[in-house]
Enzyme design. Structure first.
Site: not given
Ligand code: 5GP
Ligand code: MG
Length: 445
Positions: A6, A272, A371
């Site tokens: 988020c 990335s 995670c």
């Protein structure tokens, strides 16, 4: 369920709602499933939210002259995102928006999400007559997990909190006379503002009319998510004093030093892993070629609900420049391997384009564990590295060789010891009394 990345953005000052809207767009990489903004009008809290990208969820913006607002972008992996799970979540007294996951929220009652837990917990304490800072301190004392949290009150104050482990980033700044708080610093600079500093782990920063003050509520060993540096944050962000771009370049340099290879070209998986590939190429003296082209049509393969769908999306995600690949020994660089879909696909693309050899070099250690602190890695059985050696993985992906970083090499490259490495090691920096089995069941990992 609450597996999510988020981004949060809050502003106190002129044109607050406009700036929150713009800030969320600049944090769009942190969440693309829903967006929302809470603000205050005529002494009342209002929340507007919707599904999709910021522009889909909120149109061209919200017409409000409120001088305060907090916003949120959300990224879930369940394939189905509902408006109920979108943030901010508000009642008449408070609005909350946060990045992370509260890992023990289910111990406090029957809440449908951890966000609901936060809102109700804070609200109950307030009703019991505590101040909001006392209330937040109580929350920090009992909550476990990761949270970079913004709380907006109906009187127009923003309380920004970073959990004591500092799992997720959170940064304070100014745009003109307005005070801003953002998941990353790059949007603040982009909006013409100045970065003041990171919110410290365990700190609450209270932003009131004409006044900003802070209090450290708890101290702990810090363990910032390594993935913020490896993949998640924007390359032009700086987290706790470390440039994300520079960290990625060093990941690539160390990757070459420890896992060198004889090859003709280095090819990054866009976007990335580009700085990692630059570091690798420069250190190894092997030329960098942008032979993989990311198509604009590409959706987000990672979040599709089934593996079949993820692979369909991958098919349209990358094109390849055959003229560059044909006859070459290629080093393919990515920031991470999760399920292995991307790598399998790309290796076969490169071989079909005539690559003589394909060597994989990965700018992080093997991801072997789920995670629970806000990065949406799947259950362990889906992780390609779970229970496998690097040789097994190379064979499964059909790579000529494979080199990952070790955890120590990664720490050296990022230049920071205080990192969460749970997805690599299975050692979770949580308060401890939660049995891993319980977490696995609660979070369906
Ligand atoms: P795989 O295809 O192995 O399942 O996923 C690896 C790819 O997903 C890498 O290219 C990496 O950049 C990207 N990736 C890693 N972590 C995440 C994440 O949390 N979300 C998304 N959308 N992509 C990720
Ligand atoms: Mg990628």
């Amino acid at each position: 369920m609450i597996k999510e990345h988020c981004g949060v953005f809050g502003v106190k000052g002129e044109n607050a709602v406009r700036y929150v809207y713009e800030g969320l767009k600049l944090l769009q990489h942190r969440g693309q499933e829903s967006a929302g903004i809470s603000f205050v009008e005529n002494g009342r809290l209002k929340t507007v939210k919707g599904l999709g990208l910021v522009e889909e969820a909120l149109g061209e913006g919200i017409d409000s002259n409120s001088n305060v607002g907090i916003g949120h972008v959300r990224y879930s992996t369940t394939g189905k995102t509902t408006l109920e799970e979108a943030q901010p979540l508000s009642n008449e007294v408070l609005a909350v928006a946060f990045n992370g996951t509260i890992t023990n929220y289910f111990e406090f009652g029957n809440f449908s999400t951890d966000t609901e837990f936060i809102l109700k917990f804070l609200n109950k304490d307030l009703e019991d007559g505590k101040s909001l800072v006392q209330t937040i301190k109580h929350f920090v004392d009992v909550a476990d997990g990761a949270y970079s949290l913004l709380v907006l009150t109906r009187s127009g104050e923003i309380y920004s909190v970073r959990d004591p482990k500092g799992f997720r980033p959170l940064v304070l700044g100014r745009i003109g006379k307005s005070v801003v708080v953002s998941s990353e610093d790059s949007p603040i600079r982009q909006l013409g503002g100045k970065v003041i500093r990171d919110v410290y782990p365990g700190e609450v920063v209270v932003i009131k009319e004409g006044e900003v003050y802070s209090e450290v509520l708890a101290r702990s060993e810090v363990s910032t998510c390594a993935f913020e540096y490896i993949y998640f944050s924007r390359a032009d962000s700086v987290i706790d004093g470390i440039s994300v771009y520079k960290a990625r370049e060093r990941l690539g340099e160390v990757l070459f030093e420890r896992h060198p290879v004889d090859a003709d070209i280095v090819v990054p998986v866009p976007d990335s892993s580009r700085p990692i590939a630059i570091g690798f190429s420069r250190r190894g003296g092997i030329p960098l070629e942008e032979a993989l082209v990311r198509t604009l049509a590409s959706k987000r393969s990672f979040i599709m609900p089934t593996n079949e769908k993820r692979n369909e999306v991958l098919e349209e995600k990358f094109g390849v420049v055959e003229e560059v690949i044909n006859g070459k020994r290629v080093v393919l660089i990515d920031d991470s391997i999760v399920r292995g879909n991307t790598m399998k696909r790309l290796i076969s693309l490169l071989r079909n384009a005539g690559a003589k050899e394909v060597h994989l070099r990965i700018g992080s250690p093997p991801i072997r564990y789920p995670c629970y602190m806000g990065i949406d890695f799947p259950r362990r059985s889906e992780l390609v590295a779970y229970g496998k050696t690097e040789e097994d993985i190379a064979r499964e992906l059909e790579a000529d060789s494979l080199g990952y970083l070790t955890v120590e090499e990664m720490i050296e490259a990022i230049g920071k010891n205080a990192l969460c490495t749970a997805c690599f090691t299975g050692k979770y920096p949580l308060k401890g009394k939660y049995q891993m089995e319980r977490l696995e069941i609660a979070f369906r990992r």
